[in-house]
Design a protein around this motif. Structure first.
Motif, PDB file in Angstrom:
ATOM      1  N   PRO A   1      -3.060  42.089  -9.624  1.00  0.00           N
ATOM      2  CA  PRO A   1      -2.633  42.657 -10.908  1.00  0.00           C
ATOM      3  C   PRO A   1      -1.901  41.618 -11.741  1.00  0.00           C
ATOM      4  O   PRO A   1      -1.067  40.867 -11.225  1.00  0.00           O
ATOM      5  CB  PRO A   1      -1.691  43.797 -10.496  1.00  0.00           C
TER       6      PRO A   1
ATOM      7  N   ARG B   1     -10.474  44.390 -17.500  1.00  0.00           N
ATOM      8  CA  ARG B   1     -10.823  43.131 -16.826  1.00  0.00           C
ATOM      9  C   ARG B   1     -12.146  42.586 -17.357  1.00  0.00           C
ATOM     10  O   ARG B   1     -12.297  41.373 -17.555  1.00  0.00           O
ATOM     11  CB  ARG B   1     -10.896  43.341 -15.321  1.00  0.00           C
TER      12      ARG B   1
ATOM     13  N   LEU C   1      -5.142  44.677 -20.485  1.00  0.00           N
ATOM     14  CA  LEU C   1      -5.173  44.646 -19.027  1.00  0.00           C
ATOM     15  C   LEU C   1      -3.768  44.808 -18.456  1.00  0.00           C
ATOM     16  O   LEU C   1      -3.545  45.602 -17.538  1.00  0.00           O
ATOM     17  CB  LEU C   1      -5.814  43.356 -18.526  1.00  0.00           C
TER      18      LEU C   1
ATOM     19  N   VAL D   1      -8.641  49.980 -16.060  1.00  0.00           N
ATOM     20  CA  VAL D   1      -8.333  48.634 -15.568  1.00  0.00           C
ATOM     21  C   VAL D   1      -9.624  47.815 -15.459  1.00  0.00           C
ATOM     22  O   VAL D   1      -9.672  46.654 -15.892  1.00  0.00           O
ATOM     23  CB  VAL D   1      -7.592  48.687 -14.215  1.00  0.00           C
TER      24      VAL D   1
ATOM     25  N   ARG E   1      -8.260  53.766 -12.975  1.00  0.00           N
ATOM     26  CA  ARG E   1      -8.928  52.566 -12.432  1.00  0.00           C
ATOM     27  C   ARG E   1     -10.049  52.089 -13.355  1.00  0.00           C
ATOM     28  O   ARG E   1     -10.257  50.885 -13.517  1.00  0.00           O
ATOM     29  CB  ARG E   1      -9.487  52.864 -11.048  1.00  0.00           C
TER      30      ARG E   1
ATOM     31  N   ALA F   1      -2.757  48.406 -18.887  1.00  0.00           N
ATOM     32  CA  ALA F   1      -3.490  49.294 -17.995  1.00  0.00           C
ATOM     33  C   ALA F   1      -2.951  49.201 -16.569  1.00  0.00           C
ATOM     34  O   ALA F   1      -2.771  50.226 -15.894  1.00  0.00           O
ATOM     35  CB  ALA F   1      -4.982  48.962 -18.030  1.00  0.00           C
ATOM     36  N   ILE F   2      -2.681  47.992 -16.108  1.00  0.00           N
ATOM     37  CA  ILE F   2      -2.139  47.808 -14.754  1.00  0.00           C
ATOM     38  C   ILE F   2      -0.733  48.383 -14.660  1.00  0.00           C
ATOM     39  O   ILE F   2      -0.397  49.087 -13.706  1.00  0.00           O
ATOM     40  CB  ILE F   2      -2.175  46.327 -14.346  1.00  0.00           C
TER      41      ILE F   2
ATOM     42  N   PRO G   1      -4.608  50.171  -8.807  1.00  0.00           N
ATOM     43  CA  PRO G   1      -5.700  49.849  -9.723  1.00  0.00           C
ATOM     44  C   PRO G   1      -6.895  49.187  -9.047  1.00  0.00           C
ATOM     45  O   PRO G   1      -7.971  49.137  -9.618  1.00  0.00           O
ATOM     46  CB  PRO G   1      -5.055  48.911 -10.742  1.00  0.00           C
TER      47      PRO G   1
END
Length: 81
Positions: free
Chosen positions: A69, A16, A38, A12, A9, A41-42, A52
């Protein structure tokens, strides 16, 4: 899986934040790179079963989570499709 899930998390959240910074700087290249990170990661979070957007206690989405997401990509956002 608590520590691992929180690390996922955090990746993420950091991605962001990088997208927001790149957009604020009006840097198209940095925005594209940050959006790719991003998305990755998601995708990775979902692939290992980590929400996430969950709070560290697992209670759900945070108010400043940045939306859904994958948000920030696509033809309407100025990002990569």
């Amino acid at each position: 899986m608590g520590g691992f899930a929180e690390s996922v998390r955090e990746r993420v959240r950091a991605a962001r934040a990088a997208v927001a910074e790149a957009r604020a700087a009006d840097d198209a290249y940095a925005t594209a790179v940050a959006e790719d990170e991003l998305d990755d990661a998601i995708r990775m979070a979902l692939g290992v079963g980590v929400d996430p957007d969950a709070e560290p206690d697992g209670s759900g989405a945070t108010p400043d989570s940045g939306g859904t997401p994958g948000a920030g990509t696509g033809p309407d956002s100025g990002g990569a499709a």
